[in-house]
Write an enzyme that holds these catalytic residues in place. Sequence first.
Site, PDB file in Angstrom:
ATOM      1  N   SER A 125       0.804  -1.222   0.000  1.00 42.25           N
ATOM      2  CA  SER A 125       0.000   0.000   0.000  1.00 42.25           C
ATOM      3  C   SER A 125       0.838   1.274   0.000  1.00 42.25           C
ATOM      4  O   SER A 125       0.321   2.359  -0.235  1.00 42.25           O
ATOM      5  CB  SER A 125      -0.952   0.023   1.201  1.00 42.25           C
ATOM      6  OG  SER A 125      -0.216   0.159   2.406  1.00 42.25           O
ATOM      7  N   LYS A 177       2.270   4.597   7.226  1.00 43.49           N
ATOM      8  CA  LYS A 177       1.505   5.564   6.434  1.00 43.49           C
ATOM      9  C   LYS A 177       2.249   6.885   6.345  1.00 43.49           C
ATOM     10  O   LYS A 177       3.056   7.223   7.205  1.00 43.49           O
ATOM     11  CB  LYS A 177       0.122   5.839   7.078  1.00 43.49           C
ATOM     12  CG  LYS A 177      -0.814   4.657   7.061  1.00 43.49           C
ATOM     13  CD  LYS A 177      -1.231   4.314   5.655  1.00 43.49           C
ATOM     14  CE  LYS A 177      -2.121   3.089   5.618  1.00 43.49           C
ATOM     15  NZ  LYS A 177      -2.344   2.605   4.280  1.00 43.49           N
TER      16      LYS A 177
END
Length: 130
Positions: free
Chosen positions: A50, A87
């Site tokens: 991701s 992230k």
Amino acid sequence: MKDTLPLILQKVSAGFPSPATDYIEEPINLNDELIKNPSSTFLIRVQGNSMIEHKITEGDVLIVDRSLKLKSNSIAVLNFEGELVVKKIIQRNNKYFICSTKNNSLDYLEIESCLDTQLWGVVSYVIHKV
């Protein structure tokens, strides 16, 4: 096992090969080079892709420093709703947001509003196989 590796003094060119054996500098210790705060640093392996747009892919090893201050555009490891995630973090108007890509669109989630979110540390280096 040796803690140090030789460091070649001459810079490497992406084009012409050059014999570098005559330019060996003092050995380099990767712990000293990559880990500035050993007592607050840990390594963690990435699962999933991701973060591929940030050149972080499955199997990469992240060097994460808990003593680094979170700032805009940091890559951080967080415990988000009971799951460890890596992230990108952005800052807007003195607030921090988790930046995530879902279905080809950006999604921003304010960290303060997430009761189940704890910062584990800021990524200082990414190690991946070439």
